[in-house]
Design an enzyme around this catalytic site. Structure first.
Site, PDB file in Angstrom:
ATOM      1  N   ASN A   1       0.837  -1.214   0.000  1.00 33.17           N
ATOM      2  CA  ASN A   1       0.000   0.000   0.000  1.00 33.17           C
ATOM      3  C   ASN A   1       0.865   1.256   0.000  1.00 33.17           C
ATOM      4  OD1 ASN A   1      -3.046  -0.474   0.108  1.00 33.17           O
ATOM      5  ND2 ASN A   1      -2.251  -2.033   1.509  1.00 33.17           N
TER       6      ASN A   1
ATOM      7  N   HIS B   1      -8.347  -0.814   5.640  1.00 32.81           N
ATOM      8  CA  HIS B   1      -8.676  -2.113   6.230  1.00 32.81           C
ATOM      9  C   HIS B   1      -9.155  -3.039   5.110  1.00 32.81           C
ATOM     10  CE1 HIS B   1      -9.685  -4.985   9.297  1.00 32.81           C
ATOM     11  NE2 HIS B   1     -10.824  -5.202   8.664  1.00 32.81           N
TER      12      HIS B   1
ATOM     13  N   ILE C   1      -2.058  -1.394  17.509  1.00 31.56           N
ATOM     14  CA  ILE C   1      -3.244  -0.568  17.788  1.00 31.56           C
ATOM     15  C   ILE C   1      -2.790   0.674  18.548  1.00 31.56           C
ATOM     16  CG2 ILE C   1      -5.467  -0.444  18.988  1.00 31.56           C
ATOM     17  CD1 ILE C   1      -5.927  -3.347  18.351  1.00 31.56           C
TER      18      ILE C   1
ATOM     19  N   ASN D   1      -6.831   5.093   7.722  1.00 31.67           N
ATOM     20  CA  ASN D   1      -6.412   3.687   7.794  1.00 31.67           C
ATOM     21  C   ASN D   1      -7.046   2.927   6.643  1.00 31.67           C
ATOM     22  OD1 ASN D   1      -5.344   1.218   8.968  1.00 31.67           O
ATOM     23  ND2 ASN D   1      -7.436   0.745   9.615  1.00 31.67           N
TER      24      ASN D   1
HETATM   25  C1  GAR Z   1      -3.121  -4.847   3.777  1.00 31.21           C
HETATM   26  O1  GAR Z   1      -4.012  -5.800   3.243  1.00 31.21           O
HETATM   27  C2  GAR Z   1      -3.839  -3.917   4.733  1.00 31.21           C
HETATM   28  O2  GAR Z   1      -5.130  -3.591   4.308  1.00 31.21           O
HETATM   29  C3  GAR Z   1      -3.881  -4.751   5.979  1.00 31.21           C
HETATM   30  O3  GAR Z   1      -2.624  -5.386   6.022  1.00 31.21           O
HETATM   31  C4  GAR Z   1      -2.100  -5.526   4.690  1.00 31.21           C
HETATM   32  C5  GAR Z   1      -0.744  -4.860   4.640  1.00 31.21           C
HETATM   33  O4  GAR Z   1      -0.146  -5.067   3.395  1.00 31.21           O
HETATM   34  N1  GAR Z   1      -4.143  -3.957   7.128  1.00 31.21           N
HETATM   35  C6  GAR Z   1      -4.827  -4.395   8.183  1.00 31.21           C
HETATM   36  O5  GAR Z   1      -5.247  -5.523   8.287  1.00 31.21           O
HETATM   37  C7  GAR Z   1      -5.046  -3.358   9.278  1.00 31.21           C
HETATM   38  N2  GAR Z   1      -6.069  -3.789  10.184  1.00 31.21           N
HETATM   39  P1  GAR Z   1       1.012  -4.112   2.852  1.00 31.21           P
HETATM   40  O6  GAR Z   1       2.081  -4.003   3.957  1.00 31.21           O
HETATM   41  O7  GAR Z   1       1.530  -4.847   1.660  1.00 31.21           O
HETATM   42  O8  GAR Z   1       0.418  -2.774   2.522  1.00 31.21           O
END
Ligand code: GAR
Length: 208
Positions: A15, A111, A94, A109
């Site tokens: 992301n 999610h 958190i 954020n």
């Molecule tokens: C992503 O899918 C994000 O939406 C999720 O973790 C992953 C991180 O991937 N976040 C959560 O679950 C927060 N509650 P990334 O490091 O490749 O962006």
């Protein structure tokens, strides 16, 4: 004045990469990513920041006794960097109320589910997709929301859905949601914020 953006990460940072790429294409209007802060020294996201020439900082969860102590250290660093918008992009600690108090309606954020489904404490990363598949939903997706005192409970900015297919594994569903939802929604929401186009009215976010 361009808004100063900090991205908080814990892991792979796809992301973050989507934000960096959008910025490279000129799609983050009115803002600039000034810093990447990681809760882990080993996060690959730090490599991505380095490759893009963005300063990276480690605020290691392991160095603090509590989430509150870590949150206070993060707030201090973000204030020192004169940050206007904090983006949680796969940030797995958190944060406590001190962060929300320091950046009211200025923390976004992402999610990986359609909130209020499959969210809250313990629901993060691949677990979210395991739970969605176990429940048998036919649609899932992603949500960008403002961060409030309640975990995953703040006003919703953008959501996008995709179909869940019969042979999906958690990994396959995660990838579809990242590609089709997360990597698009997060840069869009950040750009809207930086153009002052998000107005929070109670639980509703009006897009101007
Ligand atoms: C992503 O899918 C994000 O939406 C999720 O973790 C992953 C991180 O991937 N976040 C959560 O679950 C927060 N509650 P990334 O490091 O490749 O962006």
């Amino acid at each position: 004045m361009a808004k100063r953006i900090a991205v908080l990460v814990s892991g792979g940072g796809t992301n973050l990469q989507a934000l960096i790429d959008a910025q490279g294409r000129g799609e983050i209007t009115g803002g600039r990513i000034e810093a990447v802060l990681s809760s882990s020294p080993d996060a690959y996201a730090l490599e991505r920041a380095k490759n893009a020439g963005i300063p990276g900082y480690v605020v290691n969860r392991a160095d603090y006794d509590s989430n509150k102590a870590m949150t206070l250290a993060l707030v201090e660093q973000l204030k020192e960097l004169r940050i206007d918008l904090v983006v949680l992009a796969g940030f797995m600690t958190i944060l406590t109320d001190e962060m929300v108090d320091a950046f009211p309606n200025a923390i976004l954020n992402i999610h990986p589910a359609l909130i209020p489904s499959f969210c809250g404490p313990g629901c993060y990363g691949l677990h979210v997709h395991e739970k969605a598949l176990a429940y048998g939903v036919k649609l899932s997706g992603a949500t960008v929301h403002f961060v409030s005192a309640e975990c995953d409970g703040g006003p919703i900015v953008l959501q996008k859905a995709v179909e869940v297919l019969p042979d999906d594994t958690p990994e396959v569903l995660q990838r579809r949601i990242m590609e089709q939802c997360e990597w698009k929604l997060l840069p869009q929401a950040v750009s809207l914020f930086c153009q002052d186009r998000l107005r929070v009215e109670g639980r509703t976010v009006r897009i101007l």
